[in-house]
Design an enzyme around this catalytic site. Structure first.
Site, PDB file in Angstrom:
ATOM      1  CB  VAL A  83      41.809  12.771 -12.694  1.00  0.00           C
ATOM      2  CG1 VAL A  83      42.318  14.047 -12.375  1.00  0.00           C
ATOM      3  CG2 VAL A  83      40.459  12.497 -11.726  1.00  0.00           C
ATOM      4  CB  CYS A  84      45.209  14.597 -15.248  1.00  0.00           C
ATOM      5  SG  CYS A  84      46.708  15.402 -15.770  1.00  0.00           S
ATOM      6  CB  THR A  85      47.168  12.233 -18.828  1.00  0.00           C
ATOM      7  OG1 THR A  85      47.605  11.490 -17.540  1.00  0.00           O
ATOM      8  CG2 THR A  85      47.820  13.503 -19.324  1.00  0.00           C
ATOM      9  CB  THR A 111      43.416  16.113 -21.013  1.00  0.00           C
ATOM     10  OG1 THR A 111      44.413  15.365 -20.244  1.00  0.00           O
ATOM     11  CG2 THR A 111      44.019  16.982 -21.990  1.00  0.00           C
ATOM     12  CB  ALA A 114      38.627  16.535 -14.016  1.00  0.00           C
TER      13      ALA A 114
END
Length: 299
Positions: free
Chosen positions: A82-84, A102, A134
């Protein structure tokens, strides 16, 4: 929620894992208590999810964390970030040769640091084999709903979505940002005038020559200004805004695709189809059907 609504024979069991089972300090002060120590976790595991956050660079540079992520990935049915959190997966070599995303604000840095990853900052999530990435924050909900649909079918995913009062359900190839959520126009007066003009005149003459006249500069200088302040050429900006506007009309109206194309300054339905498929990965008709189906099943 899936466990309760689905009466699953094998319910999901969520584990919060951290090095040493230490609590995780989050900004601006929330403390997350871990349920398992990373070093002692064994498998097999169903889904390994690496969350991003302000400590993502340190985590990706920590050989102990990276080694354990590599170990756990080998015994997991699927792996996600998720994200970074994608930085950690990339550091573990799990994204080499794969398409990944990202958060859009980190995409350039991520791509520069991990050149072996095919970074696409556009979609809200990407699935490449057993690896999913994501974009961040709410896109984690979309990816989770996709997992539930994969595991237990679309109806349970829809029930969960309704109970969570969340969008049902955004496809992974939906853009992270649209014309309605993108950053405000830049501070440069000439560029701002051009941006405002394009948004208000999609069906008009928005060629680089015409836009340069509105800005009071040469076409070459306008291109330099756009590259500096918008990160793209005027022509590409116009195309993106037109396709984003078309996506909005396709979902929010019943206009024929030919009319959508005309209103958005696209020459024909074929031009719309090609541009739309390039941007969203599916043709306009399928995009409309998918979103209509989602709207009709909302709670």
């Amino acid at each position: 929620m899936a466990n309760g609504l689905g009466r699953l024979r094998t319910p999901y069991q969520v584990m919060m894992v951290s090095p040493g089972q230490h609590a995780i300090s989050c900004r601006p002060g929330m403390l997350l208590h871990s349920t398992h120590a990373l070093e002692r976790l064994t498998g097999p595991l169903d889904t390994l999810i690496v969350s991003g956050g302000f400590g993502h660079a340190e985590a990706a540079a920590n050989p102990v964390i990276v080694a354990h992520v590599q170990r756990l990935a080998r015994i997991s049915r699927r792996v996600a970030s998720v994200c970074t959190g994608a930085y950690v997966l990339a550091a573990a070599g799990l994204l080499d040769g794969k398409r990944a995303t990202t958060h859009w604000s980190f995409a350039d840095t991520f791509a520069a640091r991990y050149p072996g990853v095919d970074v696409d900052p556009g979609p809200i999530f990407i699935r490449d084999g057993k690896i999913s990435t994501a974009a961040g924050i709410t896109s984690a909900l979309d990816l989770t709903l996709a997992f539930i649909e994969e595991d237990h079918g679309v109806e349970l995913a829809r029930q969960v979505s309704r109970m969570l009062v969340t969008y049902l359900q955004r496809p992974g190839n939906q853009a992270q940002m649209s014309m309605f959520t993108a950053a405000p126009p830049p501070g440069h007066d000439a560029v701002r005038r051009v941006v405002d003009h394009v948004n208000a005149n999609l069906a008009g003459d928005v060629s680089t020559v015409a836009l340069a006249a509105i800005a009071g500069v040469t076409p070459r200088h306008l291109t330099r200004l756009f590259l500096t302040h918008m990160g793209q050429t005027p022509g590409r900006f116009v195309r993106e805004v037109r396709v984003a506007a078309a996506a909005h009309l396709i979902v929010s109206t019943s206009l024929p695709l030919a009319e959508v194309a005309t209103r958005c300054g696209l020459a024909s339905t074929e031009t719309l189809r090609v541009a739309f498929t390039r941007r969203y990965g599916i043709p306009p008709s399928q995009y409309r059907a998918r979103h209509r189906g989602a709207h009709s099943n909302r709670g």
